[in-house]
Scaffold this active site. Sequence first.
Site, PDB file in Angstrom:
ATOM      1  CE  LYS A  99      10.998 -15.746 -19.359  1.00 20.06           C
ATOM      2  NZ  LYS A  99      11.263 -14.370 -20.061  1.00 20.06           N
ATOM      3  CD  GLN A 127       9.479 -12.953 -15.622  1.00 20.52           C
ATOM      4  OE1 GLN A 127      10.276 -12.746 -15.121  1.00 20.52           O
ATOM      5  NE2 GLN A 127       9.416 -12.911 -17.183  1.00 20.52           N
ATOM      6  CG  ASP A 144       4.292 -18.908 -16.492  1.00 17.33           C
ATOM      7  OD1 ASP A 144       5.467 -19.043 -16.350  1.00 17.33           O
ATOM      8  OD2 ASP A 144       3.624 -18.386 -17.489  1.00 17.33           O
ATOM      9  CG  HIS A 198       3.736 -15.377 -21.069  1.00 13.22           C
ATOM     10  ND1 HIS A 198       3.824 -15.934 -22.281  1.00 13.22           N
ATOM     11  CD2 HIS A 198       4.638 -14.243 -21.049  1.00 13.22           C
ATOM     12  CE1 HIS A 198       4.860 -15.512 -22.983  1.00 13.22           C
ATOM     13  NE2 HIS A 198       5.424 -14.635 -22.291  1.00 13.22           N
ATOM     14  CB  CYS A 244       3.716 -12.451 -24.292  1.00 12.84           C
ATOM     15  SG  CYS A 244       4.914 -12.559 -25.412  1.00 12.84           S
TER      16      CYS A 244
END
Length: 415
Positions: A233, A210, A207, A130, A373
Amino acid sequence: MSHQRVEPLDVEAIRAEYPILDQSVDGTPLVYLDSAATAQTPDPVVDAMSDYYRETNANVHRGIHHLSQQASAAYEEAHDRVAEFVGASGGRKELVFTKNTTESENLIAHAWGLRELGPGDEVVLTQMEHHASLVTWQQVAMRTGADVKYIEVTEDGRLDMDHARECITDDTAMLSAVHVSNTLGTVNPVNELVDLAHEHDALTFIDGAQAVPTRPVDVEAIDADFYAFSGHKMAGPTGIGCLYGKEALLAELDPYLYGGGMIRKVTYDDSTWGEVPWKFEPGTPPIAEAVGLHAAVDYLEEIGMERVQAHEEHLAEAAYDALSDIDGLTIYGPEPGPDRAGLVSFTLENVHAHDLASICNDHAVAIRAGDHCTQPLHDTLGVAATARASFYVYNTVDEIEPLVEAIEDAQSLFA
């Protein structure tokens, strides 16, 4: 499919806690398939934040009056609760609240990267990063003279682990990798990546934007040095993100934002910093959002993250199978299975992704269109943009049919 023995979700009961989903667009029931961008917020989270504003609202760590003490306790407890949720045994000493995953990346890139990186050092990323990771480390590398290398993505949307072993060397200072790709849905082998990096004495940043919302995550089992995720999220509020860091590493770092609330002693000539996490949280922090995130973590844990993961994977597989039957439609990322999370990105021949999303909107189906992104990844895929359908605990298999109908309508319009 994995997780077949997990008890299925009572989606009807879950949907009752999301009144926003009980609406129509021009007379057609809304189908929300954009949870990878922002998941909807259930009543228990909204109620917790409303109760905070009605009963507790005050600034933290700044007053000895009753409301300030209550607010401070709630804010501190939120750190501990969220840390527990992702397996961080150090509690608040390992869990910093930020605005989002992007700010968490920037915090480490600036507080650690600007100090530690220099010519000859390498930062290793993946081609599916991302922009929160890619742009941040790219720019810090440009300032410090460090080099950036990218682990390649295979044709089926997985990381090329042979290439990873070539990229990660004794010159690697930091590996920053996405746990679950927001474009491909790929679940990356983060444990293996972290082990590779540590074999070369490199630090690791994962990261998890998600991943934490959709599956059980244990940061200590992964052994990541830093791990970031976002509240909005994972059924929580916007405006709050989380940075996990190993206690010893966070303690060594100087802050990269300054102001009130993060200091120990200030004179006209110099300042010293407070303890972790407060030295990384200057100014009035996201107090109500922390209370909301605490409630979101309780909410998800009550459902059970194994069940959340199984439900998402089931929906993704059903969508993958349904979309695969449409002529001229290309799906990106791995086939359904343990390496794919609950989102499906695709292109339709002769129809731009934005046009496709617009026609889906005409059918009251909310999807995402664009580069998500991940512009360099889209360049690697050879497409300008993709459409993306993503799922969460409140979605049903029945909602895939309106998506398919909308795509077929777009196909006929642009035939």
